[in-house]
Design a protein around this motif. Structure first.
Motif, short mmCIF file in Angstrom:
data_model
loop_
_atom_site.label_atom_id
_atom_site.label_comp_id
_atom_site.label_asym_id
_atom_site.label_seq_id
_atom_site.Cartn_x
_atom_site.Cartn_y
_atom_site.Cartn_z
N LEU A 33 0.83 -1.21 0.00
CA LEU A 33 0.00 0.00 0.00
C LEU A 33 0.86 1.26 0.00
O LEU A 33 0.55 2.24 -0.68
N CYS A 36 2.15 1.71 -3.52
CA CYS A 36 1.09 2.19 -4.42
C CYS A 36 0.74 3.64 -4.13
O CYS A 36 0.43 4.40 -5.05
N LYS A 37 0.79 4.07 -2.86
CA LYS A 37 0.54 5.47 -2.54
C LYS A 37 1.61 6.36 -3.16
O LYS A 37 1.31 7.46 -3.66
N SER A 41 0.69 9.11 -5.92
CA SER A 41 1.04 10.50 -5.61
C SER A 41 1.93 11.10 -6.69
O SER A 41 1.78 12.27 -7.04
N PHE A 138 5.21 12.35 2.26
CA PHE A 138 3.84 12.78 2.07
C PHE A 138 3.60 14.17 2.67
O PHE A 138 2.76 14.91 2.18
#
Length: 173
Positions: A33, A36-37, A41, A138
């Motif tokens: 995950l 994939c983020k 992004s 992030f």
């Protein structure tokens, strides 16, 4: 712009699935995950940058050429093809605002600090990525999205046309 976002995210995750399993990164569901983020992004970043250029220049040729120049310069300054310690000090400062660098740093620190590599920290030190926290990427991207969104919104305002209309009314009257 908004109509392309789901497709770009889907294709980025689809590409991420293929690369994740072909490169044998089988480190668990949460790592998948995270990967994939990062891919989604990065795709959103590209779409948002292209949209900002389209709003600013309003010419397809200028947007295409400037976007390609931006992508190539971001790749060169990311620290991946040329290690950060060997980059010119002036360019090193420029690379700190480079979102592609944050992606590469996050992926490399995530992969080589996972405990699977006994010399992972030494390998990352050569790139200058040894002290990077992958989840911090992030926070950088959120700031970049907010600033880019505000600049794009300001460019979308019809204020310049309003000034032109007032000037024409003065000349006509």
């Amino acid at each position: 712009f908004l109509s392309e976002v789901p497709f770009q995210a889907f294709y980025a995750v689809l590409f991420g699935c293929v690369v994740y399993f072909l490169s044998e990164l089988h480190l668990g569901w949460f790592n998948f995950l995270f990967y994939c983020k990062i891919m989604a992004s990065t795709a959103m970043l590209g779409v948002m940058t292209a949209f900002s250029y389209a709003v600013l220049f309003r010419a397809e040729v200028a947007v295409r050429d400037l976007f390609l120049f931006t992508v190539f310069s971001m790749m060169l300054l990311s620290g991946f093809p040329f290690q950060l310690p060997s980059i010119n000090p002036n360019m090193k400062h420029l690379s700190t605002i480079n979102p592609t660098r944050w992606m590469y740093e996050a992926l490399m620190a995530w992969k080589f600090n996972s405990g699977s590599y006994h010399d992972g920290a030494d390998y990352l030190a050569g790139f200058g990525f040894s002290t990077y926290e992958p989840s911090a990427m992030f926070h950088y991207w959120r700031t970049f999205y907010i600033v880019n969104g505000i600049v794009t919104a300001l460019l979308l305002l019809d204020t310049p046309q309003l000034l032109v209309r007032k000037f024409r009314k003065k000349r006509a009257g």
